[in-house]
Design an enzyme around this catalytic site. Sequence first.
Site, PDB file in Angstrom:
ATOM      1  CG  ASN A 117      -0.376   0.664   2.421  1.00 12.19           C
ATOM      2  OD1 ASN A 117      -0.431   1.883   2.561  1.00 12.19           O
ATOM      3  ND2 ASN A 117       0.228  -0.130   3.305  1.00 12.19           N
ATOM      4  CG  MET A 119      -3.465   3.105   1.902  1.00  9.69           C
ATOM      5  SD  MET A 119      -4.423   2.730   0.435  1.00  9.69           S
ATOM      6  CE  MET A 119      -5.978   3.478   0.833  1.00  9.69           C
ATOM      7  N   GLY A 120      -0.838   6.803   1.919  1.00 10.86           N
ATOM      8  CA  GLY A 120      -0.401   8.185   2.184  1.00 10.86           C
ATOM      9  C   GLY A 120      -1.281   8.911   3.197  1.00 10.86           C
ATOM     10  CG  ASN A 188       3.020   4.449   1.838  1.00 13.05           C
ATOM     11  OD1 ASN A 188       3.783   4.086   0.943  1.00 13.05           O
ATOM     12  ND2 ASN A 188       2.344   3.597   2.593  1.00 13.05           N
ATOM     13  CB  THR A 189       4.153  10.626   4.897  1.00 16.25           C
ATOM     14  OG1 THR A 189       2.764  10.280   4.978  1.00 16.25           O
ATOM     15  CG2 THR A 189       4.298  12.124   5.086  1.00 16.25           C
ATOM     16  CE  LYS A 243       2.618   0.082  12.764  1.00 22.71           C
ATOM     17  NZ  LYS A 243       1.220  -0.024  12.301  1.00 22.71           N
ATOM     18  CG  ASN A 272       4.240   1.182   9.475  1.00 25.79           C
ATOM     19  OD1 ASN A 272       3.553   0.743   8.552  1.00 25.79           O
ATOM     20  ND2 ASN A 272       3.974   2.339  10.063  1.00 25.79           N
ATOM     21  CB  THR A 273       4.324  -1.739   5.463  1.00 23.55           C
ATOM     22  OG1 THR A 273       4.488  -0.310   5.369  1.00 23.55           O
ATOM     23  CG2 THR A 273       2.866  -2.047   5.738  1.00 23.55           C
ATOM     24  N   GLY A 326       2.407  -9.895   9.571  1.00 23.01           N
ATOM     25  CA  GLY A 326       2.324 -11.247   9.035  1.00 23.01           C
ATOM     26  C   GLY A 326       1.668 -12.270   9.939  1.00 23.01           C
TER      27      GLY A 326
HETATM   28  C1  LIG Z   1      -3.702  -0.492   3.568  1.00 21.43           C
HETATM   29  C2  LIG Z   1      -2.854  -0.330   4.777  1.00 21.43           C
HETATM   30  C3  LIG Z   1      -2.846   0.894   5.443  1.00 21.43           C
HETATM   31  C4  LIG Z   1      -2.050   1.082   6.578  1.00 21.43           C
HETATM   32  N1  LIG Z   1      -2.079   2.278   7.222  1.00 21.43           N
HETATM   33  C5  LIG Z   1      -1.336   2.441   8.348  1.00 21.43           C
HETATM   34  C6  LIG Z   1      -1.367   3.675   9.067  1.00 21.43           C
HETATM   35  O1  LIG Z   1      -2.106   4.595   8.721  1.00 21.43           O
HETATM   36  N2  LIG Z   1      -0.566   3.800  10.155  1.00 21.43           N
HETATM   37  C7  LIG Z   1       0.254   2.773  10.578  1.00 21.43           C
HETATM   38  O2  LIG Z   1       0.973   2.924  11.566  1.00 21.43           O
HETATM   39  N3  LIG Z   1       0.279   1.594   9.933  1.00 21.43           N
HETATM   40  C8  LIG Z   1      -0.489   1.394   8.842  1.00 21.43           C
HETATM   41  N4  LIG Z   1      -0.451   0.205   8.190  1.00 21.43           N
HETATM   42  C9  LIG Z   1       0.441  -0.871   8.679  1.00 21.43           C
HETATM   43  C10 LIG Z   1      -0.281  -1.877   9.582  1.00 21.43           C
HETATM   44  O3  LIG Z   1      -0.797  -1.252  10.725  1.00 21.43           O
HETATM   45  C11 LIG Z   1       0.687  -3.003  10.012  1.00 21.43           C
HETATM   46  O4  LIG Z   1       1.724  -2.443  10.778  1.00 21.43           O
HETATM   47  C12 LIG Z   1       1.294  -3.731   8.818  1.00 21.43           C
HETATM   48  O5  LIG Z   1       0.347  -3.897   7.793  1.00 21.43           O
HETATM   49  C13 LIG Z   1       1.838  -5.110   9.207  1.00 21.43           C
HETATM   50  O6  LIG Z   1       0.817  -5.941   9.709  1.00 21.43           O
HETATM   51  P1  LIG Z   1       0.073  -7.063   8.799  1.00 21.43           P
HETATM   52  O7  LIG Z   1       1.135  -7.883   8.153  1.00 21.43           O
HETATM   53  O8  LIG Z   1      -0.787  -7.827   9.775  1.00 21.43           O
HETATM   54  O9  LIG Z   1      -0.748  -6.334   7.803  1.00 21.43           O
HETATM   55  C14 LIG Z   1      -1.245  -0.004   7.061  1.00 21.43           C
HETATM   56  C15 LIG Z   1      -1.272  -1.227   6.391  1.00 21.43           C
HETATM   57  C16 LIG Z   1      -2.067  -1.409   5.283  1.00 21.43           C
HETATM   58  C17 LIG Z   1      -2.067  -2.760   4.580  1.00 21.43           C
END
Ligand SMILES: Cc1cc2nc3c(=O)[nH]c(=O)nc-3n(C[C@H](O)[C@H](O)[C@H](O)COP(=O)(O)O)c2cc1C
Length: 386
Positions: A117, A119-120, A188-189, A243, A272-273, A326
């Site tokens: 993603n 998204m920003g 994404n920012t 985070k 985070n990602t 994950g």
């Molecule tokens: C579409 C999308 C939007 C996300 N937006 C945010 C966000 O606004 N702030 C944030 O800290 N993490 C955001 N994340 C990250 C998730 O909170 C999480 O840290 C990350 O996806 C890893 O967990 P997962 O593997 O269970 O998805 C986003 C993830 C996804 C997929």
Amino acid sequence: MSWFYRNLVRPALFSLDSEEIHNRTLDVLGWLSRQGVLCEALASLYQATDLPIELFGLRFPNPVGLAAGMDKHAAAVPAWEALGFGFIELGGVTWHPQPGNPAPRLFRAVSDAALINRMGFNNPGAEAVAARLAEWRAWGRWPNHPVGINLGKSKIAPLGTAAADYANSFRILGPHADFFVVNVSSPNTPNLRQLQDKAALDEILAALQEQQPGAGVSPASESSSHRAGETPALHCAKPILVKVAPDLSFEALDEILELAGPRQLAGIVATNTTITRPETSDPDLKRIYAEAGGLSGRPLRARSTEIVRHLYCQTKGSLPIIGVGGIFNAEDAWEKITSGASLVQLYTGLVYEGPGLVKEVVRGLQQRLEESGLGSLKEAVGTGNT
Ligand SMILES: Cc1cc2nc3c(=O)[nH]c(=O)nc-3n(C[C@H](O)[C@H](O)[C@H](O)COP(=O)(O)O)c2cc1C
């Protein structure tokens, strides 16, 4: 139920655009959230068993939370409880409302059970989210679990004014949630991740500390709205977590940890990602992995667990960690907990495994606790590291 979702519902959903499905799902959950009877029906299907844990002064009915990014508008607060979650992290919310990046900005890498993603931080802004949260409370639909808010930096705020930007959001949202997560790790920012630098992060945390009522009081020693069954105490110091990105070096993580004491951090959310991509020879995956943005889901699991383990070992378990990245089943959640996480969160797993996932994970954790002869979740935290 998860067979039904995986084999019948998911193929239908995945034939449509990912952001479109996300928005429609949130619309449905938002609508359900306003219908008390339907929410109860949902809860009768998905409510998880109690597996309580207390952390930074809050009581969590179970350790499985909704990760940030899923509900940026606080659109479906009651529905997440009905789906079994033990806590939620709303947002990312920024001080200024903003549309985020142009679409398409959310992509599925199905054969790797991943998402990308960019998204920003599309969100309606701190004031609108505060108003929405006040409505849920006024309607008597506030959940019986802690509610956290993920704070991001507005795109229009230059890095030099980031501290004030975060502090503005915190000032407005502070009375409306139980804990806060400073997100300096979204890819994404532009340049946001530079705020993970110790000096920049220190400035942000100092600005938030100044906004705490009775500044200088440890959040853990203050009363908060989820101290088991109490009525909301809206004006008290709130736990603040940071985070982190999975792409940070251990040295950079250690620098962040140096702020924990002086800035009274309640914990770390890891992670985070990632901006990295797994090796693949599959042309479809190659095409998706060429998209800019953060990768979540199965390929992130091992690295985020590695970070949880490092943070736990460095702090000797003294700083609470929320493990995220994950998690698709109870085994993944148990791995995070035994590596040092006291709570876990999921996002991508929910997309791939469906709404029964939380209940299944909580049940699996309960079973593992019983098998290992441990009396409580707290006793399991970090036990895999010895
Ligand atoms: C579409 C999308 C939007 C996300 N937006 C945010 C966000 O606004 N702030 C944030 O800290 N993490 C955001 N994340 C990250 C998730 O909170 C999480 O840290 C990350 O996806 C890893 O967990 P997962 O593997 O269970 O998805 C986003 C993830 C996804 C997929």
